[in-house]
Scaffold this active site. Structure first.
Site, PDB file in Angstrom:
ATOM      1  N   ARG A 180     -79.665  -3.557  10.314  1.00 52.84           N
ATOM      2  CA  ARG A 180     -79.993  -3.373   8.906  1.00 52.84           C
ATOM      3  C   ARG A 180     -81.421  -3.797   8.575  1.00 52.84           C
ATOM      4  NH1 ARG A 180     -74.872  -5.849   5.777  1.00 52.84           N
ATOM      5  NH2 ARG A 180     -76.556  -6.636   4.469  1.00 52.84           N
TER       6      ARG A 180
ATOM      7  N   LYS B 187     -67.545 -11.671   5.909  1.00 56.62           N
ATOM      8  CA  LYS B 187     -66.679 -10.966   4.961  1.00 56.62           C
ATOM      9  C   LYS B 187     -66.301  -9.581   5.502  1.00 56.62           C
ATOM     10  CE  LYS B 187     -69.867 -11.156   1.733  1.00 56.62           C
ATOM     11  NZ  LYS B 187     -70.971 -11.882   2.405  1.00 56.62           N
TER      12      LYS B 187
ATOM     13  N   ARG C 160     -76.757  -9.320  14.382  1.00 56.92           N
ATOM     14  CA  ARG C 160     -75.763  -8.309  13.981  1.00 56.92           C
ATOM     15  C   ARG C 160     -76.234  -6.879  14.271  1.00 56.92           C
ATOM     16  NH1 ARG C 160     -73.734  -8.361   8.024  1.00 56.92           N
ATOM     17  NH2 ARG C 160     -75.937  -8.657   7.629  1.00 56.92           N
TER      18      ARG C 160
ATOM     19  N   ARG D 212     -81.763 -13.312  -0.068  1.00 59.50           N
ATOM     20  CA  ARG D 212     -80.321 -13.052  -0.226  1.00 59.50           C
ATOM     21  C   ARG D 212     -79.562 -14.365  -0.428  1.00 59.50           C
ATOM     22  NH1 ARG D 212     -79.588  -9.664   5.058  1.00 59.50           N
ATOM     23  NH2 ARG D 212     -77.349  -9.785   4.678  1.00 59.50           N
TER      24      ARG D 212
HETATM   25  P1  AP5 Z   1     -70.403  -9.849   8.757  1.00 58.49           P
HETATM   26  O1  AP5 Z   1     -68.924  -9.704   8.806  1.00 58.49           O
HETATM   27  O2  AP5 Z   1     -71.241  -8.596   8.844  1.00 58.49           O
HETATM   28  O3  AP5 Z   1     -70.835 -10.728   7.481  1.00 58.49           O
HETATM   29  P2  AP5 Z   1     -70.826 -10.396   5.934  1.00 58.49           P
HETATM   30  O4  AP5 Z   1     -70.373 -11.606   5.216  1.00 58.49           O
HETATM   31  O5  AP5 Z   1     -70.099  -9.113   5.665  1.00 58.49           O
HETATM   32  O6  AP5 Z   1     -72.386 -10.241   5.727  1.00 58.49           O
HETATM   33  P3  AP5 Z   1     -73.285  -9.200   4.928  1.00 58.49           P
HETATM   34  O7  AP5 Z   1     -74.711  -9.473   5.349  1.00 58.49           O
HETATM   35  O8  AP5 Z   1     -72.792  -7.795   5.075  1.00 58.49           O
HETATM   36  O9  AP5 Z   1     -73.113  -9.670   3.503  1.00 58.49           O
HETATM   37  P4  AP5 Z   1     -74.054  -9.441   2.386  1.00 58.49           P
HETATM   38  O10 AP5 Z   1     -73.214  -9.980   1.316  1.00 58.49           O
HETATM   39  O11 AP5 Z   1     -75.412  -9.997   2.469  1.00 58.49           O
HETATM   40  O12 AP5 Z   1     -74.363  -7.854   2.461  1.00 58.49           O
HETATM   41  P5  AP5 Z   1     -73.823  -6.607   1.656  1.00 58.49           P
HETATM   42  O13 AP5 Z   1     -73.775  -5.472   2.557  1.00 58.49           O
HETATM   43  O14 AP5 Z   1     -72.618  -6.982   0.870  1.00 58.49           O
HETATM   44  O15 AP5 Z   1     -70.813 -10.867   9.920  1.00 58.49           O
HETATM   45  C1  AP5 Z   1     -72.194 -11.139  10.192  1.00 58.49           C
HETATM   46  C2  AP5 Z   1     -72.395 -11.264  11.731  1.00 58.49           C
HETATM   47  O16 AP5 Z   1     -71.712 -12.427  12.191  1.00 58.49           O
HETATM   48  C3  AP5 Z   1     -71.808 -10.062  12.515  1.00 58.49           C
HETATM   49  O17 AP5 Z   1     -72.664  -9.771  13.584  1.00 58.49           O
HETATM   50  C4  AP5 Z   1     -70.444 -10.595  13.038  1.00 58.49           C
HETATM   51  O18 AP5 Z   1     -70.094  -9.977  14.270  1.00 58.49           O
HETATM   52  C5  AP5 Z   1     -70.717 -12.100  13.176  1.00 58.49           C
HETATM   53  N1  AP5 Z   1     -69.543 -12.921  12.860  1.00 58.49           N
HETATM   54  C6  AP5 Z   1     -68.630 -12.713  11.868  1.00 58.49           C
HETATM   55  N2  AP5 Z   1     -67.695 -13.702  11.854  1.00 58.49           N
HETATM   56  C7  AP5 Z   1     -68.034 -14.564  12.867  1.00 58.49           C
HETATM   57  C8  AP5 Z   1     -67.450 -15.777  13.366  1.00 58.49           C
HETATM   58  N3  AP5 Z   1     -66.354 -16.320  12.822  1.00 58.49           N
HETATM   59  N4  AP5 Z   1     -68.074 -16.394  14.420  1.00 58.49           N
HETATM   60  C9  AP5 Z   1     -69.189 -15.867  14.971  1.00 58.49           C
HETATM   61  N5  AP5 Z   1     -69.783 -14.702  14.557  1.00 58.49           N
HETATM   62  C10 AP5 Z   1     -69.212 -14.062  13.509  1.00 58.49           C
HETATM   63  O19 AP5 Z   1     -75.009  -6.419   0.591  1.00 58.49           O
HETATM   64  C11 AP5 Z   1     -76.280  -5.954   0.976  1.00 58.49           C
HETATM   65  C12 AP5 Z   1     -77.147  -5.769  -0.265  1.00 58.49           C
HETATM   66  O20 AP5 Z   1     -76.574  -4.787  -1.135  1.00 58.49           O
HETATM   67  C13 AP5 Z   1     -77.309  -7.013  -1.165  1.00 58.49           C
HETATM   68  O21 AP5 Z   1     -78.336  -7.869  -0.703  1.00 58.49           O
HETATM   69  C14 AP5 Z   1     -77.630  -6.362  -2.508  1.00 58.49           C
HETATM   70  O22 AP5 Z   1     -78.963  -5.908  -2.558  1.00 58.49           O
HETATM   71  C15 AP5 Z   1     -76.724  -5.151  -2.513  1.00 58.49           C
HETATM   72  N6  AP5 Z   1     -75.383  -5.409  -3.081  1.00 58.49           N
HETATM   73  C16 AP5 Z   1     -74.190  -5.306  -2.434  1.00 58.49           C
HETATM   74  N7  AP5 Z   1     -73.166  -5.596  -3.253  1.00 58.49           N
HETATM   75  C17 AP5 Z   1     -73.719  -5.915  -4.451  1.00 58.49           C
HETATM   76  C18 AP5 Z   1     -73.176  -6.330  -5.690  1.00 58.49           C
HETATM   77  N8  AP5 Z   1     -71.845  -6.494  -5.865  1.00 58.49           N
HETATM   78  N9  AP5 Z   1     -74.032  -6.581  -6.709  1.00 58.49           N
HETATM   79  C19 AP5 Z   1     -75.363  -6.412  -6.567  1.00 58.49           C
HETATM   80  N10 AP5 Z   1     -75.951  -6.020  -5.405  1.00 58.49           N
HETATM   81  C20 AP5 Z   1     -75.130  -5.782  -4.346  1.00 58.49           C
END
Ligand code: AP5
Length: 220
Positions: free
Chosen positions: A162, A15, A128, A173
């Protein structure tokens, strides 16, 4: 034309990677609640301290905190469009987002689901790293920096991994995603907004598929 998109998908689906590309290519504003919460942690604020342990365990932060963060960013913004990355994650957040946007005379145009299986998610999350200065997202194997340890975009050497990118937090998660966030797929399907794509493809192909979806929706 304004465009308001949601990127949906499990942790590590890509994402953030795709949101950053949309920012560069279409001048949209990325609203990542994960990034906002990590900023709050780094600032040492009272709220940041409260959410730190919850995030490290891989659980969701309470709805009122994340809705408040999004409200602050939306209020007074005249951006051409927003990419919601990691928000909404519960039905309560989805309802709140609809209300906030309606108050601005806007609406969600599409919710794009990036589908990736669990094994690939483990590989993605464990490889990552991100630039601590500009937030660019890399991967040890699939997207390394051109020069070892130096950000391609801003030249910083401040690379970070992270605290929640470990096997135990990832299990939590994923469970949180399937229990609390995946019902949103039905919510946006029923509204005729859901589009799904194969997130196992290369990053460029995923970006092309997103472009095709936007084109089909007359969104550019
Ligand atoms: P990346 O693009 O970083 O993936 P992502 O989907 O953004 O993953 P996140 O781990 O950031 O999502 P998340 O939802 O768990 O975390 P968030 O920060 O929102 O890609 C991942 C890796 O794969 C990278 O190394 C990239 O280079 C590689 N990659 C990407 N595309 C690829 C492809 N096509 N092929 C190969 N490799 C690829 O949330 C963190 C925490 O915050 C949550 O656990 C929660 O505690 C809290 N939080 C955040 N938002 C909320 C909310 N709305 N409500 C409640 N708690 C929340």
């Amino acid at each position: 034309m304004t465009i308001n998109l949601i990127l949906l998908g499990p942790p590590g689906a890509g994402k953030g990677t795709q949101a950053q590309r949309l920012v560069e290519e279409r001048q949209l504003v990325q609203l990542s609640t994960g990034d906002m919460l990590r900023e709050a942690r780094a600032s040492g604020s009272e709220m940041g301290r409260r959410v730190a342990e919850v995030m490290d365990r891989g659980e969701l932060v309470t709805d009122d905190i994340v809705i408040g963060l999004i409200r602050e960013k939306l209020e007074g913004s005249d951006a051409a469009g927003f990419i919601f990355d990691g928000f909404p994650r519960t039905l309560a957040q989805a309802d709140a987002l609809d209300e906030l946007l309606a108050g601005m005379g806007r609406k969600i145009d599409a919710a794009i689901e990036i589908q990736v299986d669990d094994d690939a998610l483990v590989r993605r999350v464990s490889g990552r790293f991100t630039c601590g200065n500009c937030g660019a997202v890399y991967h040890d194997e699939t997207r390394p920096t051109q020069k070892d340890g130096v950000c391609d975009q801003c030249g910083s050497t401040d690379m970070k991994r992270r605290a929640d990118d470990n096997a135990e937090s990832l299990r939590t998660r994923l469970m949180e995603y399937y229990k609390k966030t995946s019902p949103l797929l039905g919510y946006y399907y029923a509204k005729g907004k859901l589009r799904s794509l194969d997130g196992l493809r290369e990053m460029d192909e995923v970006a092309r598929d997103i472009g095709t979806i936007l084109h089909e929706q007359n969104l550019g």
